[in-house]
Design an enzyme around this catalytic site. Sequence first.
Site, PDB file in Angstrom:
ATOM      1  CB  THR A  27      -0.953  -0.002   1.222  1.00 39.39           C
ATOM      2  OG1 THR A  27      -1.475  -1.314   1.412  1.00 39.39           O
ATOM      3  CG2 THR A  27      -2.092   0.980   1.021  1.00 39.39           C
ATOM      4  CE  LYS A  66       3.247  -0.332  10.722  1.00 41.61           C
ATOM      5  NZ  LYS A  66       3.172  -0.840   9.330  1.00 41.61           N
ATOM      6  CD  GLU A  88       6.586  -1.040   9.063  1.00 42.08           C
ATOM      7  OE1 GLU A  88       6.420  -1.249   7.864  1.00 42.08           O
ATOM      8  OE2 GLU A  88       6.023  -1.722   9.943  1.00 42.08           O
ATOM      9  CE  LYS A 136      -4.167  -5.297   4.797  1.00 42.04           C
ATOM     10  NZ  LYS A 136      -3.005  -4.520   4.528  1.00 42.04           N
TER      11      LYS A 136
HETATM   12  C1  5RP Z   1       5.405  -3.979   6.861  1.00 41.29           C
HETATM   13  C2  5RP Z   1       4.081  -3.574   7.383  1.00 41.29           C
HETATM   14  C3  5RP Z   1       3.025  -3.242   6.393  1.00 41.29           C
HETATM   15  O1  5RP Z   1       2.553  -1.973   6.651  1.00 41.29           O
HETATM   16  C4  5RP Z   1       1.900  -4.231   6.521  1.00 41.29           C
HETATM   17  O2  5RP Z   1       2.426  -5.540   6.385  1.00 41.29           O
HETATM   18  C5  5RP Z   1       0.836  -3.981   5.445  1.00 41.29           C
HETATM   19  O3  5RP Z   1       1.372  -4.255   4.189  1.00 41.29           O
HETATM   20  P1  5RP Z   1       0.526  -4.134   2.861  1.00 41.29           P
HETATM   21  O4  5RP Z   1       0.318  -2.688   2.596  1.00 41.29           O
HETATM   22  O5  5RP Z   1       1.402  -4.800   1.821  1.00 41.29           O
HETATM   23  O6  5RP Z   1      -0.780  -4.872   3.051  1.00 41.29           O
HETATM   24  O7  5RP Z   1       3.845  -3.496   8.559  1.00 41.29           O
HETATM   25  O8  5RP Z   1       6.284  -4.345   7.890  1.00 41.29           O
END
Ligand code: 5RP
Length: 224
Positions: free
Chosen positions: A34, A97, A106, A124
């Site tokens: 995303t 996350k 992060e 989500k």
């Molecule tokens: C990476 C993360 C991402 O934000 C989480 O996995 C969501 O990913 P995506 O946007 O591919 O669904 O925490 O460490």
Amino acid sequence: MNQDALKKAAAQAALEEIRALAPNAIIGVGTGSTVNYFIDALAHSALPLRGAVSSSEASSRRLAAHGIALISLDDIETLPAYIDGADEIDPGFNMIKGGGGALTREKIVAAVAQRFICIGDASKKVSVLGRFPLPVEVIPMARAQVAREIARLTGGIPRWREGFVTDNGNHILDIHGLAIPNPAALETELNQITGVVTNGLFARRGADVLLLAAPSGVERSERG
Ligand code: 5RP
């Protein structure tokens, strides 16, 4: 509308969210599919940002490929906004996350941000966190001991994400089988285990704004 189209819509909404920032502002940028859409949208926008603090090597590469300046966290004290995705989000704006393994950086970048803007598709959203396996970054030599301690403390099943090494040179244990009604307490408890770098619960520093895309549009909600 497929999931990628929803992710793109959420990413585009995040761009609108930061449009009002001062020229020359620096933003924090998370990691994941995303966020990749967000980085691409940012690159094609005319927003006069100074640059971005990145939360992973992958996002840094993508930002740099677009010519967006990478700013070191050492050079700033605060960020007006941090944009990132999540694997699960509960009604209290707590998140799991780290599905992409970038949880530690992060969390570090999110810690200096005034606003955490979380983007994703509406799938989500959950009522209780835990169906998505909770990632825990561990120092490699401590992996087996930390796994035993996690099982004892939580009753969950920690599984080593074999073959994966984080940007910090560490390993990931994914805890399966949890239901997490009190994410802040579990976040703190897991971080007390010696050998844990951090865990993927973002409760002590949760999201401030959610931009979650559904076929009917992007729903915006703000922490009360
Ligand atoms: C990476 C993360 C991402 O934000 C989480 O996995 C969501 O990913 P995506 O946007 O591919 O669904 O925490 O460490």
